[in-house]
Design a protein around this motif. Structure first.
Motif, short mmCIF file in Angstrom:
data_model
loop_
_atom_site.label_atom_id
_atom_site.label_comp_id
_atom_site.label_asym_id
_atom_site.label_seq_id
_atom_site.Cartn_x
_atom_site.Cartn_y
_atom_site.Cartn_z
N UNK A 1 -33.10 -25.09 -18.07
CA UNK A 1 -32.20 -26.24 -17.97
C UNK A 1 -31.51 -26.29 -16.62
N UNK A 2 -31.38 -25.15 -15.97
CA UNK A 2 -30.77 -25.12 -14.64
C UNK A 2 -31.64 -25.87 -13.62
N UNK A 3 -32.92 -25.98 -13.90
CA UNK A 3 -33.83 -26.62 -12.97
C UNK A 3 -33.72 -28.14 -12.99
N UNK A 4 -33.23 -28.71 -14.08
CA UNK A 4 -33.16 -30.17 -14.16
C UNK A 4 -31.73 -30.68 -14.00
N UNK A 5 -30.90 -29.86 -13.40
CA UNK A 5 -29.50 -30.27 -13.18
C UNK A 5 -29.45 -31.54 -12.34
N UNK A 6 -30.18 -31.60 -11.25
CA UNK A 6 -30.14 -32.76 -10.38
C UNK A 6 -30.78 -33.99 -11.02
N UNK A 7 -31.87 -33.80 -11.72
CA UNK A 7 -32.52 -34.95 -12.33
C UNK A 7 -31.70 -35.52 -13.48
N UNK A 8 -30.79 -34.74 -14.05
CA UNK A 8 -29.95 -35.27 -15.12
C UNK A 8 -29.04 -36.38 -14.62
N UNK A 9 -28.74 -36.40 -13.32
CA UNK A 9 -27.94 -37.49 -12.77
C UNK A 9 -28.67 -38.83 -12.92
N UNK A 10 -29.96 -38.84 -12.65
CA UNK A 10 -30.75 -40.06 -12.84
C UNK A 10 -30.79 -40.49 -14.29
N UNK A 11 -30.89 -39.52 -15.19
CA UNK A 11 -30.90 -39.81 -16.62
C UNK A 11 -29.57 -40.43 -17.05
N UNK A 12 -28.46 -39.87 -16.58
CA UNK A 12 -27.14 -40.42 -16.92
C UNK A 12 -26.91 -41.79 -16.29
N UNK A 13 -27.44 -42.01 -15.10
CA UNK A 13 -27.34 -43.34 -14.50
C UNK A 13 -28.06 -44.39 -15.35
N UNK A 14 -29.25 -44.04 -15.83
CA UNK A 14 -29.98 -44.95 -16.71
C UNK A 14 -29.17 -45.28 -17.96
N UNK A 15 -28.59 -44.25 -18.55
CA UNK A 15 -27.78 -44.44 -19.75
C UNK A 15 -26.56 -45.31 -19.44
N UNK A 16 -25.90 -45.03 -18.33
CA UNK A 16 -24.72 -45.81 -17.95
C UNK A 16 -25.05 -47.27 -17.67
N UNK A 17 -26.16 -47.51 -16.96
CA UNK A 17 -26.57 -48.90 -16.69
C UNK A 17 -26.86 -49.63 -17.99
N UNK A 18 -27.51 -48.96 -18.93
CA UNK A 18 -27.84 -49.59 -20.21
C UNK A 18 -26.57 -49.96 -20.97
N UNK A 19 -25.57 -49.08 -20.95
CA UNK A 19 -24.31 -49.38 -21.64
C UNK A 19 -23.60 -50.56 -20.97
N UNK A 20 -23.56 -50.56 -19.64
CA UNK A 20 -22.88 -51.64 -18.92
C UNK A 20 -23.57 -52.98 -19.17
N UNK A 21 -24.88 -53.00 -19.10
CA UNK A 21 -25.62 -54.25 -19.34
C UNK A 21 -25.42 -54.70 -20.78
#
Length: 181
Positions: A96-116
């Motif tokens: 899980x330490x290896x996907x720390x940076x990619x989790x930012x993209x995942x959270x951005x997708x989630x945040x955009x979906x909530x905002x839209x």
């Protein structure tokens, strides 16, 4: 075999997606005994391949359309590719330490979906109520997650992010959220 080697690496990509959605159970060591070999004909390997190839194609299509959705998908896939063991071996099967940076993209997708989704609600009071309901549900989910995983000493980063957001933007919901993006 070569099919099992590549299939297992593609399956790990699906495990990373599942870990983004619900990070339980976590382990400090995902060695080859933890993750069984998977052949390319395994349905989960095919699902992972379809999901990631679809995301790559969609991100390129969205990039040419200059959509805001292209950035988080490319951010996620780009950082995921660096630790995927597909191009070169990073020295660990999974972590899980290896996907720390990619989790930012995942959270951005989630945040955009909530905002839209919230933007589609025209009534401001209903939008605000829905916002707080989602906030309470997310906090409740994180607290439940923390209660389940308390023995692991793991805290929910989404809860910390939401609490920071609420304290910074208390009662502030813009009437049009597209301008904020």
């Amino acid at each position: 075999s070569n099919s099992e080697r590549i299939g297992s690496k593609i399956y790990v990509l699906l495990k990373y997606v599942m870990m983004q959605a619900w990070p339980y159970p976590l382990s400090s060591d995902y060695n080859y005994n933890t993750l069984p070999y998977r052949s390319m004909s395994n349905p989960l390997v095919l699902l992972s391949l379809l999901l990631h190839l679809g995301a790559a194609i969609a991100s390129i299509w969205l990039l040419f359309r200059r959509s805001i959705w292209a950035f988080p998908i490319l951010f996620y896939l780009g950082h995921l590719f660096l630790v995927s063991n597909l191009r070169f071996n990073v020295g660990a099967t999974m972590g899980e330490r290896l996907i720390y940076h990619s989790s930012f993209g995942f959270l951005l997708l989630f945040g955009f979906a909530v905002i839209i989704g919230l933007e589609k609600i025209k009534n401001v009071n209903l939008r605000r109520s829905t916002y707080y309901l989602l906030l309470l549900l997310t906090i409740g989910l994180c607290l439940t997650h923390s209660a389940i995983c308390h023995r692991l000493g793991y805290t929910c980063p989404l809860l910390l992010l939401l609490l920071l957001f609420v304290t910074h933007n208390l009662l502030l919901l813009p009437t049009t959220t597209t301008a904020a993006l």
